[in-house]
Scaffold this motif. Structure first.
Motif, PDB file in Angstrom:
ATOM      1  N   ASP A 121      50.519 -28.702 -46.706  1.00 26.48           N
ATOM      2  CA  ASP A 121      49.699 -27.563 -47.103  1.00 26.48           C
ATOM      3  C   ASP A 121      48.278 -27.985 -47.420  1.00 26.48           C
ATOM      4  OD1 ASP A 121      51.872 -25.959 -46.799  1.00 26.48           O
ATOM      5  OD2 ASP A 121      52.403 -25.886 -48.939  1.00 26.48           O
ATOM      6  N   GLU A 122      48.110 -29.185 -47.974  1.00 32.54           N
ATOM      7  CA  GLU A 122      46.780 -29.697 -48.292  1.00 32.54           C
ATOM      8  C   GLU A 122      46.142 -30.379 -47.094  1.00 32.54           C
ATOM      9  OE1 GLU A 122      45.354 -33.553 -50.716  1.00 32.54           O
ATOM     10  OE2 GLU A 122      46.212 -32.003 -52.009  1.00 32.54           O
ATOM     11  N   ALA A 123      46.937 -31.130 -46.363  1.00 32.37           N
ATOM     12  CA  ALA A 123      46.382 -31.966 -45.300  1.00 32.37           C
ATOM     13  C   ALA A 123      45.952 -31.161 -44.080  1.00 32.37           C
ATOM     14  CB  ALA A 123      47.401 -33.023 -44.889  1.00 32.37           C
ATOM     15  N   ALA A 124      46.773 -30.206 -43.654  1.00 32.90           N
ATOM     16  CA  ALA A 124      46.516 -29.508 -42.392  1.00 32.90           C
ATOM     17  C   ALA A 124      45.154 -28.810 -42.345  1.00 32.90           C
ATOM     18  CB  ALA A 124      47.639 -28.510 -42.123  1.00 32.90           C
ATOM     19  N   PRO A 125      44.783 -27.987 -43.343  1.00 33.07           N
ATOM     20  CA  PRO A 125      43.475 -27.324 -43.249  1.00 33.07           C
ATOM     21  C   PRO A 125      42.293 -28.285 -43.337  1.00 33.07           C
ATOM     22  CG  PRO A 125      44.508 -26.873 -45.384  1.00 33.07           C
ATOM     23  CD  PRO A 125      45.532 -27.531 -44.528  1.00 33.07           C
ATOM     24  N   VAL A 126      42.436 -29.373 -44.104  1.00 32.46           N
ATOM     25  CA  VAL A 126      41.344 -30.337 -44.213  1.00 32.46           C
ATOM     26  C   VAL A 126      41.124 -31.033 -42.879  1.00 32.46           C
ATOM     27  CG1 VAL A 126      40.569 -32.455 -45.334  1.00 32.46           C
ATOM     28  CG2 VAL A 126      41.701 -30.685 -46.677  1.00 32.46           C
ATOM     29  N   VAL A 127      42.202 -31.487 -42.258  1.00 32.79           N
ATOM     30  CA  VAL A 127      42.079 -32.151 -40.958  1.00 32.79           C
ATOM     31  C   VAL A 127      41.534 -31.176 -39.918  1.00 32.79           C
ATOM     32  CG1 VAL A 127      43.363 -33.271 -39.103  1.00 32.79           C
ATOM     33  CG2 VAL A 127      43.892 -33.821 -41.485  1.00 32.79           C
ATOM     34  N   ALA A 128      41.986 -29.913 -39.979  1.00 31.33           N
ATOM     35  CA  ALA A 128      41.476 -28.900 -39.048  1.00 31.33           C
ATOM     36  C   ALA A 128      39.972 -28.706 -39.216  1.00 31.33           C
ATOM     37  CB  ALA A 128      42.218 -27.582 -39.254  1.00 31.33           C
ATOM     38  N   LEU A 179      52.592 -33.480 -36.212  1.00 33.57           N
ATOM     39  CA  LEU A 179      51.465 -32.748 -35.654  1.00 33.57           C
ATOM     40  C   LEU A 179      50.156 -33.220 -36.272  1.00 33.57           C
ATOM     41  CD1 LEU A 179      52.973 -29.146 -35.528  1.00 33.57           C
ATOM     42  CD2 LEU A 179      52.737 -30.778 -33.651  1.00 33.57           C
ATOM     43  N   LEU A 180      50.182 -33.505 -37.576  1.00 25.81           N
ATOM     44  CA  LEU A 180      48.997 -34.028 -38.231  1.00 25.81           C
ATOM     45  C   LEU A 180      48.609 -35.377 -37.647  1.00 25.81           C
ATOM     46  CD1 LEU A 180      49.600 -33.164 -41.993  1.00 25.81           C
ATOM     47  CD2 LEU A 180      47.824 -32.242 -40.503  1.00 25.81           C
ATOM     48  N   GLU A 181      49.608 -36.211 -37.371  1.00 23.41           N
ATOM     49  CA  GLU A 181      49.324 -37.499 -36.767  1.00 23.41           C
ATOM     50  C   GLU A 181      48.667 -37.329 -35.397  1.00 23.41           C
ATOM     51  OE1 GLU A 181      53.147 -39.280 -36.761  1.00 23.41           O
ATOM     52  OE2 GLU A 181      53.282 -39.339 -38.941  1.00 23.41           O
ATOM     53  N   LEU A 182      49.103 -36.321 -34.650  1.00 19.85           N
ATOM     54  CA  LEU A 182      48.499 -36.062 -33.349  1.00 19.85           C
ATOM     55  C   LEU A 182      47.054 -35.597 -33.496  1.00 19.85           C
ATOM     56  CD1 LEU A 182      51.493 -34.293 -31.568  1.00 19.85           C
ATOM     57  CD2 LEU A 182      50.642 -36.614 -31.166  1.00 19.85           C
ATOM     58  N   GLN A 183      46.790 -34.845 -34.580  1.00 18.80           N
ATOM     59  CA  GLN A 183      45.412 -34.429 -34.830  1.00 18.80           C
ATOM     60  C   GLN A 183      44.536 -35.623 -35.186  1.00 18.80           C
ATOM     61  OE1 GLN A 183      46.404 -31.236 -37.750  1.00 18.80           O
ATOM     62  NE2 GLN A 183      45.174 -29.921 -36.426  1.00 18.80           N
ATOM     63  N   GLN A 212      45.061 -38.587 -34.160  1.00 23.08           N
ATOM     64  CA  GLN A 212      44.894 -39.270 -32.876  1.00 23.08           C
ATOM     65  C   GLN A 212      43.763 -38.623 -32.083  1.00 23.08           C
ATOM     66  OE1 GLN A 212      48.533 -39.781 -30.629  1.00 23.08           O
ATOM     67  NE2 GLN A 212      47.442 -39.416 -28.716  1.00 23.08           N
ATOM     68  N   ARG A 213      43.698 -37.299 -32.110  1.00 21.06           N
ATOM     69  CA  ARG A 213      42.639 -36.583 -31.397  1.00 21.06           C
ATOM     70  C   ARG A 213      41.267 -36.928 -31.974  1.00 21.06           C
ATOM     71  NH1 ARG A 213      41.916 -30.014 -31.549  1.00 21.06           N
ATOM     72  NH2 ARG A 213      39.979 -29.892 -30.350  1.00 21.06           N
ATOM     73  N   MET A 214      41.182 -37.012 -33.309  1.00 21.58           N
ATOM     74  CA  MET A 214      39.912 -37.371 -33.946  1.00 21.58           C
ATOM     75  C   MET A 214      39.465 -38.761 -33.525  1.00 21.58           C
ATOM     76  SD  MET A 214      40.558 -35.898 -37.788  1.00 21.58           S
ATOM     77  CE  MET A 214      38.993 -36.526 -38.404  1.00 21.58           C
ATOM     78  N   ILE A 215      40.404 -39.685 -33.458  1.00 21.18           N
ATOM     79  CA  ILE A 215      40.063 -41.053 -33.071  1.00 21.18           C
ATOM     80  C   ILE A 215      39.609 -41.096 -31.619  1.00 21.18           C
ATOM     81  CG2 ILE A 215      41.055 -43.334 -32.647  1.00 21.18           C
ATOM     82  CD1 ILE A 215      42.749 -42.908 -35.166  1.00 21.18           C
ATOM     83  N   ASP A 216      40.303 -40.366 -30.741  1.00 22.94           N
ATOM     84  CA  ASP A 216      39.958 -40.374 -29.316  1.00 22.94           C
ATOM     85  C   ASP A 216      38.538 -39.884 -29.072  1.00 22.94           C
ATOM     86  OD1 ASP A 216      42.429 -41.343 -28.715  1.00 22.94           O
ATOM     87  OD2 ASP A 216      43.294 -39.408 -28.150  1.00 22.94           O
ATOM     88  N   PHE A 217      38.081 -38.941 -29.903  1.00 20.58           N
ATOM     89  CA  PHE A 217      36.746 -38.370 -29.724  1.00 20.58           C
ATOM     90  C   PHE A 217      35.741 -38.965 -30.716  1.00 20.58           C
ATOM     91  CE2 PHE A 217      39.411 -35.249 -27.635  1.00 20.58           C
ATOM     92  CZ  PHE A 217      38.660 -34.907 -26.511  1.00 20.58           C
ATOM     93  N   ASP A 218      36.023 -40.178 -31.169  1.00 16.74           N
ATOM     94  CA  ASP A 218      35.118 -40.915 -32.066  1.00 16.74           C
ATOM     95  C   ASP A 218      34.821 -40.152 -33.345  1.00 16.74           C
ATOM     96  OD1 ASP A 218      34.797 -43.189 -30.381  1.00 16.74           O
ATOM     97  OD2 ASP A 218      33.416 -42.041 -29.128  1.00 16.74           O
ATOM     98  N   GLY A 219      35.827 -39.461 -33.842  1.00 17.98           N
ATOM     99  CA  GLY A 219      35.649 -38.714 -35.085  1.00 17.98           C
ATOM    100  C   GLY A 219      35.837 -39.545 -36.334  1.00 17.98           C
ATOM    101  N   LEU A 220      36.363 -40.786 -36.178  1.00 16.63           N
ATOM    102  CA  LEU A 220      36.571 -41.677 -37.323  1.00 16.63           C
ATOM    103  C   LEU A 220      35.995 -43.055 -36.997  1.00 16.63           C
ATOM    104  CD1 LEU A 220      40.270 -40.656 -38.107  1.00 16.63           C
ATOM    105  CD2 LEU A 220      38.304 -40.225 -39.591  1.00 16.63           C
ATOM    106  N   PRO A 221      34.716 -43.135 -36.719  1.00 19.94           N
ATOM    107  CA  PRO A 221      34.144 -44.404 -36.242  1.00 19.94           C
ATOM    108  C   PRO A 221      34.108 -45.502 -37.293  1.00 19.94           C
ATOM    109  CG  PRO A 221      32.397 -42.822 -36.690  1.00 19.94           C
ATOM    110  CD  PRO A 221      33.697 -42.077 -36.829  1.00 19.94           C
TER     111      PRO A 221
END
Length: 553
Positions: free
Chosen positions: A61-68, A116-120, A122-131
């Motif tokens: 409940d806390e993690a999903a909206p923040v990651v989104a 699903l959060l882990e996949l998100q 993963q998506r952030m890393i793929d698009f250099d969202g966590l450099p």
């Protein structure tokens, strides 16, 4: 010379970052937010640069909206191609995602949400969202049959997209022999560590499901230690249940990790101890060693002086402590003894180290079981001393020892510089006797005592079963039955204030449920507030002993 008082508002941003790094994780975010509200300068320094360095998300409940939100901001930046719009996720260096502890085996929708959060992520890393990501922790404290982030290629991408990445921590997963995430290849789990370029790795089995229904045999649990990166700094393997026995300790003992500083093991037993001596010789940089259940004393066959010269943190049972303390007692800063019986702990502390003293010890935890008619195989469990140091043995029909004033007095003699003390077990002594003994520790500031754990592990004060904070606990004590106890506080606040009045150095009092835990989620804790002779308590998040393991914050 004139001195000028300088407030935080005049501090360089680099110094504020250094100060923030010393804050414990359990109150880091609210402390920084409060500080940011005090001035425009501090607000601009802290948000987002410092506040988002460590991000801890607990529960879906806390993690999903923040990651989104992170993904939305990252997407908008890419669409607009605006280099001045830096997403907050770019400031994250340490990311911790904790699963939902309320999920059940039958709750398929909830137990896959973390995947699903882990996949998100993963998506952030793929698009250099966590450099700037340095460490990633993923914890599942419920059953999940899904593989971790869908394959080895993901971990290879971490190294490509996160050049500063160092630490991978995976906890709470089922260690299933037939699981996709731990394939039955010769490489196994070590490939994930190597591909991620990690210098620290944590694996904790799911203790709530220590014997999975579909594990059908003792097949090998593939930790190919030869594939570990040569720069590995931390290795934590906390297996759970019978499958832990299938970890090949022989492979671990034959592996050289020259930069290894932290080793934590659970359910990893040595069958052939002939290699242990060389293992310790080849890892002289170890500073922290934690040996939990089913890690036998065979790990120390042939242990001798000069081994582990840099060890400052030790957690082990009484048998291993008996072997190690003669050689490392003078350097220990943090010691945790679990599985002791009656007076075994003070016996070990007072008779095994040279002079019966651990001069550098600042943090001590003891988990003690009590009983009469125990076999004398439990060395020292009948031991006791008086104030003059005269040693006697308790009569064999009345040998049970609790945490009374005499017990704590011996601890104070052995470790006079303690700042943190954790006592897991029962006490039936007068409060004055307990606090008088605690006063022998002039630096003691943090005291952790056992609350109701279960029907076997009893609380420090029997009456705390009836406290409001433990209303969920199924065992309660009738009021008339409490009259037989020397001290029976009716509330946490009463117990904390009485302890603080008797021991003026105390700053915090905590009641926990597990020896050696830094974060005590179901615990009760309070900060002592003093105004002359008046003592009050303010509730805070419960935390355990932290000296020597500050990196766990």
């Amino acid at each position: 010379m004139m001195w000028t008082r300088v407030g935080l508002g005049n501090f360089p941003s680099e110094l504020i970052s250094v100060v923030a790094a010393q804050l414990p994780w359990h109150n880091r975010a609210p402390t920084l937010l409060s500080l940011a509200l005090t001035s425009h300068y501090l607000c601009n320094v802290i948000i987002p640069h410092i506040l988002f360095t460590h991000v801890r998300l607990v529960g879906e409940d806390e993690a999903a909206p923040v990651v989104a939100d992170f993904i939305d901001a990252m997407t908008r930046t890419l669409i607009r191609n605006d280099s001045t719009m830096i997403p907050y996720s770019h400031y994250i260096q340490h990311l911790y995602i904790h699963g939902n502890s309320t999920a059940s085996d039958d709750d398929d929708e909830l137990k896959h949400e973390l995947t699903l959060l882990e996949l998100q992520i993963q998506r952030m890393i793929d698009f250099d969202g966590l450099p700037n990501l340095v460490s990633l922790t993923i914890h599942r404290d419920y059953r999940s049959d899904a593989p971790l982030s869908n394959g080895f290629w993901f971990w290879n991408d971490i190294r490509k997209h996160c050049p500063n990445f160092q630490g991978l921590h995976v906890t709470g997963l089922m260690q299933d022999h037939d699981s996709e995430w731990i394939p039955s290849t010769p490489v196994g789990i070590a490939k994930i560590i190597r591909l991620a370029g990690s210098d620290s790795f944590t694996f904790k089995g799911n203790e709530k499901h220590s014997t999975p229904r579909h594990v059908t045999g003792p097949g090998p649990f593939n930790f190919n230690f030869s594939k570990l990166p040569v720069n590995l700094h931390t290795l934590e393997l906390r297996m759970s249940g019978r499958e832990g026995h299938s970890v090949d300790a022989k492979r671990l003992l034959s592996t050289i990790m020259p930069d290894l500083h932290v080793l934590i093991l659970n359910w990893v037993e040595v069958v052939d101890p002939s290699m242990t001596k060389e293992f310790w010789k080849k890892h002289p940089h170890l500073e922290r060693l934690e040996l939990w259940r089913h890690v036998s004393d065979r790990w120390f066959d042939g242990f001798e002086a000069g081994m582990l010269p840099n060890l400052t943190v030790l957690k082990c049972d009484s048998v291993s402590a008996r072997i190690l303390l003669p050689h490392i007692a003078e350097s220990l800063v943090n010691l945790c003894l679990w599985g002791t019986y009656n007076a075994q702990a003070p016996y070990l502390l007072r008779t095994v180290p040279k002079g019966g003293i651990l001069p550098a010890l600042r943090s001590l935890g003891i988990q003690r079981d009590t009983g009469n008619w125990l076999s004398d195989d439990y060395e020292g469990h009948r031991w006791q001393e008086d104030e003059n140091g005269t040693v006697t043995e308790a009569p064999w029909r009345n040998e049970a020892r609790q945490f009374d004033g005499n017990y704590i007095m011996s601890i104070a003699k052995a470790a006079p510089n303690l700042e943190e003390l954790e006592l897991m077990g029962t006490s039936d002594d007068a409060i004055d006797s307990i606090t008088s003994a605690l006063c022998r520790l002039p630096k003691l500031s943090h005291l952790i005592l056992s609350g109701p754990i279960d029907g076997l592990n009893m609380p420090f004060f029997e009456s705390c079963r009836n406290w409001m904070e433990y209303a969920y606990f199924r065992f309660t004590i009738p009021a008339e039955a409490l009259e037989k106890y020397a001290y029976a506080p009716l509330s946490f606040d009463q117990a904390a204030c009485d302890l603080a009045r008797g021991c003026p150095t105390l700053e915090t009092v905590t009641f926990g449920d597990m020896i050696g835990d830094l974060r005590i989620e179901p615990g009760v804790s309070g900060r002592i507030l003093r105004d002359g002779t008046d003592v009050k308590v303010r509730r805070i998040k419960a935390w355990g002993r932290s000296i020597g393991i500050e990196e766990d914050w």
